[in-house]
Design a protein around this motif. Structure first.
Motif, mmCIF file in Angstrom:
data_model
loop_
_atom_site.group_PDB
_atom_site.id
_atom_site.type_symbol
_atom_site.label_atom_id
_atom_site.label_comp_id
_atom_site.label_asym_id
_atom_site.label_seq_id
_atom_site.Cartn_x
_atom_site.Cartn_y
_atom_site.Cartn_z
ATOM 1 N N ASP A 70 0.813 -1.212 0.000
ATOM 2 C CA ASP A 70 0.000 0.000 0.000
ATOM 3 C C ASP A 70 0.849 1.266 0.000
ATOM 4 O O ASP A 70 1.362 1.672 1.048
ATOM 5 N N TYR A 81 -8.119 4.068 7.898
ATOM 6 C CA TYR A 81 -7.958 4.408 6.477
ATOM 7 C C TYR A 81 -9.140 5.258 6.031
ATOM 8 O O TYR A 81 -10.141 5.358 6.733
ATOM 9 N N GLY A 82 -9.007 5.852 4.866
ATOM 10 C CA GLY A 82 -10.033 6.767 4.382
ATOM 11 C C GLY A 82 -11.396 6.133 4.251
ATOM 12 O O GLY A 82 -12.409 6.808 4.331
ATOM 13 N N ASP A 83 -11.418 4.811 4.085
ATOM 14 C CA ASP A 83 -12.730 4.144 3.933
ATOM 15 C C ASP A 83 -13.264 3.700 5.283
ATOM 16 O O ASP A 83 -14.147 2.845 5.362
ATOM 17 N N SER A 101 -11.979 1.791 7.450
ATOM 18 C CA SER A 101 -11.499 0.510 7.980
ATOM 19 C C SER A 101 -10.303 0.832 8.869
ATOM 20 O O SER A 101 -9.777 1.947 8.836
ATOM 21 N N PHE A 125 -11.578 -5.868 7.227
ATOM 22 C CA PHE A 125 -10.399 -6.740 7.167
ATOM 23 C C PHE A 125 -10.755 -8.152 7.600
ATOM 24 O O PHE A 125 -10.322 -9.132 7.017
ATOM 25 N N LEU A 177 -1.226 -5.621 5.781
ATOM 26 C CA LEU A 177 -0.760 -4.606 4.840
ATOM 27 C C LEU A 177 0.721 -4.360 4.973
ATOM 28 O O LEU A 177 1.285 -4.509 6.077
ATOM 29 N N ASP A 191 -1.649 5.626 -5.294
ATOM 30 C CA ASP A 191 -2.017 4.846 -4.117
ATOM 31 C C ASP A 191 -2.447 3.424 -4.476
ATOM 32 O O ASP A 191 -3.594 3.185 -4.867
ATOM 33 N N GLY A 193 -3.060 1.108 -2.524
ATOM 34 C CA GLY A 193 -3.989 0.576 -1.524
ATOM 35 C C GLY A 193 -5.427 0.967 -1.767
ATOM 36 O O GLY A 193 -6.326 0.536 -1.033
ATOM 37 N N THR A 194 -5.645 1.820 -2.778
ATOM 38 C CA THR A 194 -7.005 2.239 -3.115
ATOM 39 C C THR A 194 -7.403 1.573 -4.422
ATOM 40 O O THR A 194 -6.623 1.566 -5.371
ATOM 41 N N TYR A 232 -10.293 8.371 -7.575
ATOM 42 C CA TYR A 232 -11.182 9.377 -6.993
ATOM 43 C C TYR A 232 -10.726 10.729 -7.521
ATOM 44 O O TYR A 232 -9.650 11.214 -7.145
ATOM 45 N N ILE A 239 -12.291 14.109 0.250
ATOM 46 C CA ILE A 239 -10.936 13.570 0.385
ATOM 47 C C ILE A 239 -9.905 14.689 0.337
ATOM 48 O O ILE A 239 -8.915 14.680 1.059
ATOM 49 N N ILE A 288 -7.087 10.644 -5.825
ATOM 50 C CA ILE A 288 -6.405 9.381 -5.543
ATOM 51 C C ILE A 288 -6.361 8.572 -6.836
ATOM 52 O O ILE A 288 -7.410 8.258 -7.406
HETATM 53 O O1 41L Z 1 -8.518 4.831 2.313
HETATM 54 C C1 41L Z 1 -8.226 4.865 1.161
HETATM 55 C C2 41L Z 1 -8.721 5.840 0.137
HETATM 56 C C3 41L Z 1 -10.008 6.422 0.413
HETATM 57 C C4 41L Z 1 -11.175 5.732 0.108
HETATM 58 C C5 41L Z 1 -12.372 6.362 0.345
HETATM 59 C C6 41L Z 1 -12.373 7.633 0.905
HETATM 60 C C7 41L Z 1 -11.177 8.280 1.214
HETATM 61 C C8 41L Z 1 -9.985 7.679 0.974
HETATM 62 N N1 41L Z 1 -7.351 4.073 0.584
HETATM 63 N N2 41L Z 1 -6.588 3.197 1.268
HETATM 64 C C9 41L Z 1 -5.244 3.247 1.244
HETATM 65 N N3 41L Z 1 -4.776 2.257 1.958
HETATM 66 C C10 41L Z 1 -5.824 1.534 2.428
HETATM 67 C C11 41L Z 1 -5.863 0.394 3.227
HETATM 68 C C12 41L Z 1 -7.105 -0.119 3.574
HETATM 69 C C13 41L Z 1 -8.280 0.494 3.136
HETATM 70 C C14 41L Z 1 -8.251 1.626 2.319
HETATM 71 C C15 41L Z 1 -7.000 2.131 1.989
#
Ligand code: 41L
Length: 325
Positions: A32, A74-76, A78, A111, A120, A213, A215-216, A220, A294, A298
């Motif tokens: 990531d 994380y941004g989502d 999680s 997860f 990760l 990124d 990891g996304t 976006y 955000i 991304i």
């Molecule tokens: O969190 C994000 C990007 C994101 C998504 C939605 C809204 C704002 C930002 N990516 N990410 C980067 N590394 C991660 C690892 C786990 C989950 C998401 C991960």
């Protein structure tokens, strides 16, 4: 040293998992470039949260860093948290003899449910590592000084295994030339300025501040660019229900072009026709979504799987290199 490891796609290329030896145990980790913690499911993770995952057992060869903890979100939304060990980590033959391994004692449901994912491996800048009381280095920063070249490359692919290479550039993995752009490291991301976006030879506006990124999953983009793109797909709508832009799965989805460092790069429309949005398979979910809330763009896997990218710290000014695959 140098080495290469396979990046194996999950269903729909949702994420890519790489086999890593952690204290002699093989775990499949999500590499990531958008975060800086190496964390793993472990024997310390409650069984109710770790069923189906490979687990790191620190007892084998881990040295506890007593009093050290970590907690990442994380941004989502999680996230995970836990304690810290020092142990040997090997990625594609590249060895970190004493790497901070963050053992999870708690993980979020996202997860818990993704049983392909055993943790990760962060590849952003170590300035955003979450370990307290003392920040730890990423795997790349730990081994950087021992690599033939202080860089790694990312070659993700649509629906098949790609690679992460450490310490060298394999010129057979890209076409044309590599275009380099400067990186802003103040937010800890591989952040750069992207340029104009187009589709069907029509301008969609400028993309601007963006991060690369891995990891996304999706792209976006600024809301103006996103709405201008979907204006070209008949039947597309921004559905609150679906959580973003959807369109008829049989729609003609245009290629997306983006200028980086003065060169134009193409994301094929088929990558942007991402997944069925519902069980009927009639509506499909877009691989381009708005970056609302955000604050920057991304460029995730939907973009990266069309590219060969060099994450370069060979000089005191980090830079990103982009080439078409
Ligand atoms: O969190 C994000 C990007 C994101 C998504 C939605 C809204 C704002 C930002 N990516 N990410 C980067 N590394 C991660 C690892 C786990 C989950 C998401 C991960």
């Amino acid at each position: 040293q140098s080495g290469s490891v396979a990046a194996n796609p999950e269903q729909y290329d949702e994420s890519y998992l790489c086999p890593v030896q952690v204290g002699g145990q093989t775990l499949n980790l999500d590499f990531d470039t958008g975060s800086a913690d190496l964390w793993v499911f472990s024997t310390l993770t409650p069984a109710s949260e770790s069923t189906g995952h490979a687990k790191y057992n620190p007892k084998t060869s881990g040295k506890a860093k007593s009093g050290y903890t970590w907690n990442i979100s994380y941004g989502d939304n999680s996230g995970a948290s836990g304690t810290v060990y020092a142990d040997k980590v090997v990625v594609g033959g590249v060895t970190a003899t004493s790497q901070a391994v963050e053992a999870a004692t708690s993980v979020s449901t996202q997860f818990m449910q993704d049983t392909d994912n055993d943790g990760l491996l962060g590849l952003a800048f170590s300035t955003i590592n979450t370990v307290q009381p003392q920040q730890q280095t990423t795997f790349f920063d730990t081994v950087k000084g021992t690599l033939a070249k202080k860089l790694f490359t990312v070659d993700l692919k649509a629906g098949t295994a790609g690679t992460y290479d450490f310490g060298y550039i394999d010129n057979s993995k890209y076409s044309g030339t590599i275009t380099y752009v400067p990186v802003k490291t103040t937010n800890g991301f591989w952040e750069f300025t992207a340029g104009a976006a187009t589709a069907n030879n029509r301008s969609l506006g400028s993309v601007g501040d963006a991060i690369a990124d891995t990891g996304t999953t999706l792209m976006y983009l600024p809301t103006a660019v996103t709405s201008a793109y979907y204006a070209q797909i008949s039947g597309s709508t921004n559905s609150a229900d679906a959580g973003g832009y959807i369109f008829p799965c049989d729609a003609d989805v245009p290629d997306f072009h983006i200028a980086i460092g003065g060169k134009s790069f193409t994301v094929p429309g088929e990558y942007i026709n991402f997944t069925p949005a519902d069980n009927s398979g009639e509506q499909c979910f877009g691989g381009i979504q708005p970056n609302t809330g955000i604050g920057f763009t991304i460029l995730g896997d939907v973009f990266l799987k069309a590219m060969f990218v060099v994450f370069d710290q060979t000089t005191s000014a980090p830079r990103l290199g982009f080439a078409a695959q």
